[in-house]
Design a protein around this motif. Structure first.
Motif, PDB file in Angstrom:
ATOM      1  N   SER A   1      -8.232  -0.137   1.092  1.00 40.43           N
ATOM      2  CA  SER A   1      -9.464  -0.770   1.537  1.00 40.43           C
ATOM      3  C   SER A   1     -10.296  -1.187   0.324  1.00 40.43           C
ATOM      4  N   GLN A   2     -11.198  -2.123   0.580  1.00 45.77           N
ATOM      5  CA  GLN A   2     -12.108  -2.592  -0.470  1.00 45.77           C
ATOM      6  C   GLN A   2     -13.404  -3.027   0.195  1.00 45.77           C
TER       7      GLN A   2
ATOM      8  N   SER B   1      -9.995   1.580  -2.526  1.00 43.78           N
ATOM      9  CA  SER B   1      -9.233   2.822  -2.420  1.00 43.78           C
ATOM     10  C   SER B   1      -7.792   2.502  -2.055  1.00 43.78           C
ATOM     11  N   LEU B   2      -6.914   3.397  -2.471  1.00 41.60           N
ATOM     12  CA  LEU B   2      -5.484   3.258  -2.230  1.00 41.60           C
ATOM     13  C   LEU B   2      -4.929   4.629  -1.892  1.00 41.60           C
ATOM     14  N   HIS B   3      -4.237   4.742  -0.768  1.00 39.59           N
ATOM     15  CA  HIS B   3      -3.597   6.003  -0.381  1.00 39.59           C
ATOM     16  C   HIS B   3      -2.201   6.030  -0.994  1.00 39.59           C
TER      17      HIS B   3
ATOM     18  N   GLY C   1       0.267  11.417  -0.701  1.00 36.56           N
ATOM     19  CA  GLY C   1      -0.872  11.950   0.042  1.00 36.56           C
ATOM     20  C   GLY C   1      -2.218  11.875  -0.635  1.00 36.56           C
ATOM     21  N   SER C   2      -2.266  11.709  -1.950  1.00 34.86           N
ATOM     22  CA  SER C   2      -3.570  11.642  -2.605  1.00 34.86           C
ATOM     23  C   SER C   2      -4.192  10.258  -2.396  1.00 34.86           C
ATOM     24  N   VAL C   3      -5.501  10.203  -2.564  1.00 32.87           N
ATOM     25  CA  VAL C   3      -6.235   8.951  -2.396  1.00 32.87           C
ATOM     26  C   VAL C   3      -6.877   8.597  -3.725  1.00 32.87           C
TER      27      VAL C   3
END
Length: 121
Positions: free
Chosen positions: A86-87, A101-103, A107-109
């Motif tokens: 998302s942005q 953000s990038l998943h 599992g980490s973001v």
């Protein structure tokens, strides 16, 4: 000839059953994306300035400038492929701020927040 027709019918039935199985039991591929842009800038107006060429001659240049003001948002979520990002950004004149953000597959973001203005670039 009859055996070829029966094989073809069996193949079509198998493919149709598999397709129906995915749709009725929640195993189908579900993904979504969205985008939103809201511009709040005004009409463009002329800005005249001078530029010098390599021979030292002065030329008048006409540009058009509109006050930049907007909100932007973008999201993708595809749990089948793991593509989740998302942005969001807002700008009002020289001030821009937002995040993206990038998943990660494990599992980490990863999330980055930023801010820019006339002084900080």
């Amino acid at each position: 000839m009859i055996s070829k027709v029966l094989c073809l019918v069996a193949l079509v039935v198998a493919v149709t059953a598999q397709h129906g199985h995915n749709d009725h039991h929640g195993h189908g591929h579900v993904a979504y994306s969205s985008q939103s842009i809201h511009r709040h800038d005004g009409p463009a107006h002329e800005v005249v300035h001078e530029e010098h060429d390599k021979h030292g001659h002065v030329h008048k240049v006409i540009d058009y400038y509109a006050y930049p003001k907007y909100d932007f948002e973008y999201k993708v979520e595809d749990k089948h492929t793991g593509d989740i990002k998302s942005q969001h950004e807002t700008r009002d004149g020289d001030v821009a701020k937002g995040y993206y953000s990038l998943h990660e597959p494990h599992g980490s973001v990863r999330e980055v927040h930023y801010h820019s203005d006339k002084k900080t670039g």
